[in-house]
Design a protein around this motif. Structure first.
Motif, PDB file in Angstrom:
ATOM      1  N   TRP A  95       0.831  -1.205   0.000  1.00 49.53           N
ATOM      2  CA  TRP A  95       0.000   0.000   0.000  1.00 49.53           C
ATOM      3  C   TRP A  95       0.865   1.253   0.000  1.00 49.53           C
ATOM      4  CZ3 TRP A  95      -3.821  -1.993   4.277  1.00 49.53           C
ATOM      5  CH2 TRP A  95      -4.860  -2.707   3.658  1.00 49.53           C
ATOM      6  N   ASN A  96       1.957   1.228   0.726  1.00 48.69           N
ATOM      7  CA  ASN A  96       2.844   2.379   0.774  1.00 48.69           C
ATOM      8  C   ASN A  96       3.370   2.711  -0.618  1.00 48.69           C
ATOM      9  OD1 ASN A  96       4.443   4.410   2.179  1.00 48.69           O
ATOM     10  ND2 ASN A  96       6.204   3.094   1.776  1.00 48.69           N
ATOM     11  N   SER A  97       3.815   1.684  -1.340  1.00 52.22           N
ATOM     12  CA  SER A  97       4.328   1.896  -2.698  1.00 52.22           C
ATOM     13  C   SER A  97       3.220   2.381  -3.631  1.00 52.22           C
ATOM     14  CB  SER A  97       4.936   0.604  -3.236  1.00 52.22           C
ATOM     15  OG  SER A  97       6.044   0.197  -2.471  1.00 52.22           O
ATOM     16  N   GLU A  98       2.048   1.747  -3.531  1.00 52.63           N
ATOM     17  CA  GLU A  98       0.940   2.121  -4.410  1.00 52.63           C
ATOM     18  C   GLU A  98       0.481   3.553  -4.158  1.00 52.63           C
ATOM     19  OE1 GLU A  98      -3.620   0.655  -5.520  1.00 52.63           O
ATOM     20  OE2 GLU A  98      -2.340  -0.607  -4.268  1.00 52.63           O
ATOM     21  N   LEU A  99       0.451   3.942  -2.892  1.00 49.46           N
ATOM     22  CA  LEU A  99       0.042   5.304  -2.567  1.00 49.46           C
ATOM     23  C   LEU A  99       1.054   6.315  -3.096  1.00 49.46           C
ATOM     24  CD1 LEU A  99      -1.946   7.200  -1.227  1.00 49.46           C
ATOM     25  CD2 LEU A  99      -0.940   6.638   0.986  1.00 49.46           C
ATOM     26  N   GLY A 100       2.348   5.990  -2.978  1.00 47.38           N
ATOM     27  CA  GLY A 100       3.367   6.873  -3.525  1.00 47.38           C
ATOM     28  C   GLY A 100       3.231   7.021  -5.028  1.00 47.38           C
ATOM     29  N   ASP A 101       2.952   5.925  -5.727  1.00 50.69           N
ATOM     30  CA  ASP A 101       2.762   5.985  -7.179  1.00 50.69           C
ATOM     31  C   ASP A 101       1.533   6.815  -7.533  1.00 50.69           C
ATOM     32  OD1 ASP A 101       4.973   4.362  -7.501  1.00 50.69           O
ATOM     33  OD2 ASP A 101       3.805   2.514  -7.768  1.00 50.69           O
ATOM     34  N   TYR A 102       0.492   6.684  -6.746  1.00 49.34           N
ATOM     35  CA  TYR A 102      -0.748   7.432  -6.981  1.00 49.34           C
ATOM     36  C   TYR A 102      -0.483   8.938  -6.897  1.00 49.34           C
ATOM     37  CZ  TYR A 102      -5.623   8.935  -5.931  1.00 49.34           C
ATOM     38  OH  TYR A 102      -6.851   9.544  -5.924  1.00 49.34           O
ATOM     39  N   LEU A 103       0.267   9.349  -5.880  1.00 52.77           N
ATOM     40  CA  LEU A 103       0.585  10.766  -5.711  1.00 52.77           C
ATOM     41  C   LEU A 103       1.501  11.261  -6.820  1.00 52.77           C
ATOM     42  CD1 LEU A 103       1.176  10.609  -1.860  1.00 52.77           C
ATOM     43  CD2 LEU A 103      -0.696  11.829  -2.978  1.00 52.77           C
ATOM     44  N   ASP A 104       2.499  10.478  -7.157  1.00 48.46           N
ATOM     45  CA  ASP A 104       3.472  10.901  -8.170  1.00 48.46           C
ATOM     46  C   ASP A 104       2.851  10.944  -9.563  1.00 48.46           C
ATOM     47  OD1 ASP A 104       5.389  11.067  -6.211  1.00 48.46           O
ATOM     48  OD2 ASP A 104       6.302   9.126  -6.667  1.00 48.46           O
TER      49      ASP A 104
END
Length: 414
Positions: A95-104
């Protein structure tokens, strides 16, 4: 709904006069001050011995119904708890990685600069711009909120409250409406993004609102032993004054889910682990050295601030939580003083998703119905600044991502 802010100076002065006419506020404060000093000393001593003042339980113990009476008593005393392994570590890291990708991928940082200043809720606090991202509807956030493991955790936490009241149960501890909140992603080495000690969910209305006055009546009367911070009566009837980021829901616990490992020195959560510590704040503001039309640091539409000038006896007891791992959750009573460390000395990001416990009741359902409209359109949740970043974000969660439980939590099913 939230009330329009009245003439605060006149309103505060009148309320203070009414409280003083019915109570010996100086005597009450001196008694509470002595007891809080002793409680703070206990916290300081405990942390020096173990560095683990916040009670800890496992999610497995909740599932097995094996949380001990000793642990429950500690949670009620401290007003906070760490629940370990609510999610698998790998799930939280994904989830941490996915959330970072979502923001970027949606250029959040660039877009946020265009709307800087809309959210000034923490404007009176030191280091006023924490690294909080105003997104509510990413898939990781929605998936975490509607997870069965999260729901079971919140049922347990809601069950710590006494829901007996003259008019019957105040809320349903077994059903929780989702309260969409934001996410924090704090970079290693950051020294600018802390939050000074405060309490959310209302500032000066804690003295002037009729429901809050009933909740705290025994404190104002100087009878701390009669005050039960876990009694739900009148909690669902409070009315908070309109402001971005002032919660319109009753939360039995505020909380967050760790997406990365973090602990002391990592610029993360700090707590005053004393469940009835609100008594000191309430009575301190009513003493003669405080201007008659003020209540220390209480300001309409702001967090209720706590500082060394007005509240010196409490400050030593504000301590960092012990280290948590991805998938662990941290919870604290809505009256518990909390802060975010000023400096992040760790080597990795300190990232969390904010998820509290907000049980079903009329107050919370009214908000959930408003919130569901924001979800469907991708707008910011109603309690927060209308930044509306996610209206056209790619990868935003939709109604098709909701489970049956998720739909109930969003008040999309009757």
């Amino acid at each position: 709904m939230n009330k329009t802010i009245p003439d605060t100076a006149t309103f505060i002065a009148r309320t203070r006069q009414e409280l003083a006419s019915n109570n010996d506020l100086e005597k009450a404060f001196l008694s509470v001050r002595d007891r809080m000093r002793a409680a703070v000393d206990e916290v300081v001593d405990a942390q020096a011995r173990t560095a683990a003042v916040v009670p800890e339980i496992s999610h497995a113990a909740i599932l097995d119904n094996t949380v001990s009476r000793k642990d429950i008593a500690a949670i009620r005393q401290r007003g906070c708890v760490i629940v370990r392994n609510v999610f698998a570590r790998q799930q939280a890291e994904d989830w941490n990685s996915e959330l970072g990708d979502y923001l970027d991928s949606n250029n959040y940082v660039e877009r946020a600069r265009e709307k800087a200043g809309l959210d000034d809720y923490f404007g009176d606090l030191k280091d006023a711009r924490p690294q909080i991202y105003g997104v509510y509807w990413s898939r990781p956030q929605v998936m975490a909120r509607q997870a069965e493991s999260m729901a079971r955790t919140k049922r347990f936490l809601n069950g710590l409250w006494d829901i007996s009241a003259p008019a019957g149960p105040e809320f349903d501890p077994d059903l929780d409406y989702a309260y969409a909140d934001r996410t924090r992603r704090r970079a290693p080495g950051d020294t600018t993004l802390g939050l000074s000690p405060h309490i959310d969910a209302g500032s000066y209305e804690r003295w002037v609102d009729p429901a809050f006055q009933k909740i705290y009546a025994s404190i104002f009367a100087g009878d701390l032993d009669a005050y039960d911070p876990w009694r739900a009566a009148y909690r669902t009837q409070t009315r908070e004054y309109a402001s971005p980021a002032v919660s319109s829901m009753f939360r039995t616990f505020q909380g967050w889910t760790a997406l990365t490992e973090q602990g002391p020195g990592d610029g993360t959560l700090e707590l005053l682990p004393i469940a009835n510590g609100i008594a000191y704040l309430l009575l301190r503001a009513l003493q003669s050295d405080v201007p008659v039309d003020e209540l220390c640091l209480a300001r309409p539409g702001r967090a209720l601030g706590v500082d060394a000038h007005w509240h010196p006896d409490l400050m030593p007891g504000i301590v960092p939580i012990q280290t948590v791992s991805p998938g662990d959750t941290v919870w604290w009573h809505p009256d518990v003083v909390h802060a975010v460390g000023n400096e992040h000395h760790g080597k990795d990001y300190a990232n969390v998703i904010y998820i509290g416990a907000s049980p079903a009741c009329a107050k919370n359902r009214a908000y959930a119905l408003r919130q569901s409209s924001s979800f469907l359109s991708g707008r910011s949740a109603p309690d927060f600044a209308a930044e509306d970043h996610e209206v056209d974000f790619k990868g935003r969660a939709t109604i098709d991502d909701l489970t049956e439980l998720g739909r109930r939590q969003m008040a999309l099913d009757s």
